[in-house]
Design an enzyme around this catalytic site. Structure first.
Site, short mmCIF file in Angstrom:
data_model
loop_
_atom_site.label_atom_id
_atom_site.label_comp_id
_atom_site.label_asym_id
_atom_site.label_seq_id
_atom_site.Cartn_x
_atom_site.Cartn_y
_atom_site.Cartn_z
N ASP A 117 0.81 -1.23 0.00
CA ASP A 117 0.00 0.00 0.00
C ASP A 117 0.84 1.28 0.00
O ASP A 117 0.28 2.37 -0.09
CB ASP A 117 -0.95 0.00 1.21
N GLU A 202 11.48 -4.23 12.64
CA GLU A 202 12.60 -3.92 11.74
C GLU A 202 13.93 -4.19 12.44
O GLU A 202 14.86 -4.75 11.86
CB GLU A 202 12.51 -2.46 11.27
C1 UGA Z 1 3.48 -0.59 9.23
C2 UGA Z 1 4.81 -0.83 8.52
O1 UGA Z 1 4.96 0.07 7.45
C3 UGA Z 1 4.84 -2.28 8.03
O2 UGA Z 1 6.00 -2.51 7.26
C4 UGA Z 1 4.79 -3.18 9.24
O3 UGA Z 1 4.75 -4.54 8.84
C5 UGA Z 1 3.50 -2.89 9.99
O4 UGA Z 1 3.37 -1.50 10.31
C6 UGA Z 1 3.49 -3.69 11.28
O5 UGA Z 1 3.52 -3.10 12.35
O6 UGA Z 1 3.50 -4.89 11.21
P1 UGA Z 1 0.98 -0.68 8.21
O7 UGA Z 1 0.55 0.25 7.13
O8 UGA Z 1 0.47 -0.41 9.57
O9 UGA Z 1 2.55 -0.76 8.21
O10 UGA Z 1 0.66 -2.21 7.84
P2 UGA Z 1 -0.05 -2.83 6.55
O11 UGA Z 1 0.30 -2.04 5.34
O12 UGA Z 1 -1.49 -3.03 6.85
O13 UGA Z 1 0.65 -4.27 6.46
C7 UGA Z 1 2.00 -4.44 6.08
C8 UGA Z 1 2.09 -5.49 4.96
O14 UGA Z 1 1.59 -6.73 5.44
C9 UGA Z 1 1.27 -5.12 3.72
O15 UGA Z 1 1.98 -5.46 2.55
C10 UGA Z 1 0.02 -5.98 3.86
O16 UGA Z 1 -0.56 -6.35 2.61
C11 UGA Z 1 0.55 -7.20 4.61
N1 UGA Z 1 -0.48 -7.85 5.46
C12 UGA Z 1 -1.26 -7.12 6.30
C13 UGA Z 1 -0.64 -9.22 5.39
O17 UGA Z 1 0.05 -9.90 4.63
N2 UGA Z 1 -1.58 -9.81 6.19
C14 UGA Z 1 -2.40 -9.10 7.03
O18 UGA Z 1 -3.24 -9.72 7.72
C15 UGA Z 1 -2.22 -7.72 7.09
MN MN Z 2 0.72 0.00 5.09
#
Ligand code: UGA
Ligand code: MN
Length: 256
Positions: A117, A202
Site C-alpha cells: 500500500d 525492523e
Molecule cells: C506498518 C509498517 O509500514 C509495516 O511494514 C509493518 O509490517 C507494519 O506497520 C506492522 O507493524 O506490522 P501498516 O501500514 O500499519 O505498516 O501495515 P499494513 O500495510 O497493513 O501491512 C503491512 C504489509 O503486510 C502489507 O503489505 C500488507 O498487505 C501485509 N499484510 C497485512 C498481510 O500480509 N496480512 C495481514 O493480515 C495484514
Molecule cells: Mn501499510
C-alpha cells in the site's frame, strides 16, 4: 544488480487496486524481481492472474499467518505486526533459490521489503541498487510525523529523527532500508521476529546484520523523501449491503 522486492499481501476489497498500482510502478524499474507472498492458505486466482498479466519478472508464494498471530476485526492496528511470516517466506525462497543458481552472479542483488500500500518513487530503486550492506533513507508520512529519517553527520548515520522510542536499535519503517543479497545469504538465520515488541520488527531483522555506524545513507544524505507510508482508506460498503439485502448486489463475477 537485481533488486528483489518482497511484498506481503492479503485479500481485501482494495487488494487488486493496490497491486495494480504497485506493479505498474515496478514496470518502470529495470532489473526488478518481484517476490509476492500472499497471506493465504493457497495462491489466489486474483493475484495469480494479475501477476501473469503484469509483464514483470516475479515469484508467487503464499504463507498463511497463524490465526493467533493475526489481527482480528476490531483490534487496534498496532496490536500485532503484519506481513511477518510472508517476508520470512520470501527470504527463505530467496536463500534457497540463490543456492540453486550457481555462478559468480548468484550473490549479486539487493533485497527490499515493499508493502503493497505504500507509494514508491522510481528513484528509490536506483538509490538502493548500490547497497553494500544496508542502505537507509527517509520515509514520508509515517510514525505520526511528516517524515522519519536517519540523521547524517559527516556521511554517517549518527541518530534517527523519529517521534517514538528513538532508543530502538533501528527506529525505521520497513520502507526505509534495503539489504544486500550477499548479507542476507551470509546470515541465513536473519529473519523478522513476529514476537518482537511493538516497533521492534525492523530491528529484529537488522540487529544481527549491521551496526548504526555501517548504515549507508542514500537519498542525498537522507535529505529527500522518495517513499511514502501511504495507507488506503477501507471502502464503505453500505449501499452494496443494502442492495444485497434486496437481491440487487453487484455481480460477483466481476472482479474488483
Ligand atoms: C506498518 C509498517 O509500514 C509495516 O511494514 C509493518 O509490517 C507494519 O506497520 C506492522 O507493524 O506490522 P501498516 O501500514 O500499519 O505498516 O501495515 P499494513 O500495510 O497493513 O501491512 C503491512 C504489509 O503486510 C502489507 O503489505 C500488507 O498487505 C501485509 N499484510 C497485512 C498481510 O500480509 N496480512 C495481514 O493480515 C495484514
Ligand atoms: Mn501499510
Amino acid at each position: 544488480p537485481t533488486v528483489f522486492v518482497i511484498t506481503p499481501t492479503y485479500a481485501r476489497l482494495v487488494q487488486k487496486a493496490e497491486l495494480t498500482r504497485l506493479s505498474q510502478t515496478f514496470l518502470h524499474v529495470p532489473q526488478l524481481h518481484w517476490i509476492v507472498v500472499e497471506d493465504s492458505p493457497h495462491k489466489t486466482p486474483l493475484v495469480t492472474d494479475l501477476l501473469v498479466k503484469s509483464g514483470l519478472t516475479y515469484t508467487h508464494l503464499h504463507m498463511l499467518t497463524a490465526k493467533d498471530r493475526k489481527l482480528q476485526e476490531g483490534d487496534p492496528s498496532w496490536l500485532k505486526p503484519r506481513g511477518v511470516e510472508q517476508r520470512n517466506e520470501g527470504l527463505r525462497w530467496l536463500r534457497e533459490d540463490r543456492r540453486a543458481q550457481p555462478g559468480g552472479d548468484n550473490q549479486q542483488g539487493v533485497v527490499y521489503f515493499a508493502d503493497d500500500d505504500n507509494t514508491y518513487s522510481l528513484q528509490i530503486f536506483e538509490e538502493m541498487r548500490s547497497t553494500q550492506r544496508v542502505s537507509v533513507w527517509p520515509v514520508g508520512l509515517v510514525g505520526g510525523m511528516k517524515y522519519e529519517r536517519p540523521v547524517v553527520e559527516g556521511g554517517k548515520v549518527v541518530r534517527f529523527h523519529t517521534g517514538w522510542r528513538p532508543s530502538r536499535p533501528f527506529p525505521m519503517d520497513m520502507a526505509g532500508f534495503a539489504v544486500s543479497l550477499k548479507l542476507v545469504l551470509a546470515n541465513p538465520e536473519a529473519c523478522f521476529d513476529g514476537e518482537a515488541p511493538m516497533g521492534f520488527l525492523e530491528s529484529s531483522f537488522l540487529q544481527g546484520l549491521v551496526t548504526m555506524d555501517e548504515l549507508e545513507p542514500k537519498a542525498d544524505n537522507c535529505s529527500k523523501v522518495l517513499v511514502w507510508h501511504t495507507r488506503t482508506e477501507k471502502p464503505k460498503m453500505k449501499r452494496e449491503e443494502a442492495l444485497q439485502a434486496q437481491g440487487l448486489g453487484s455481480d460477483r463475477a466481476v472482479e474488483v
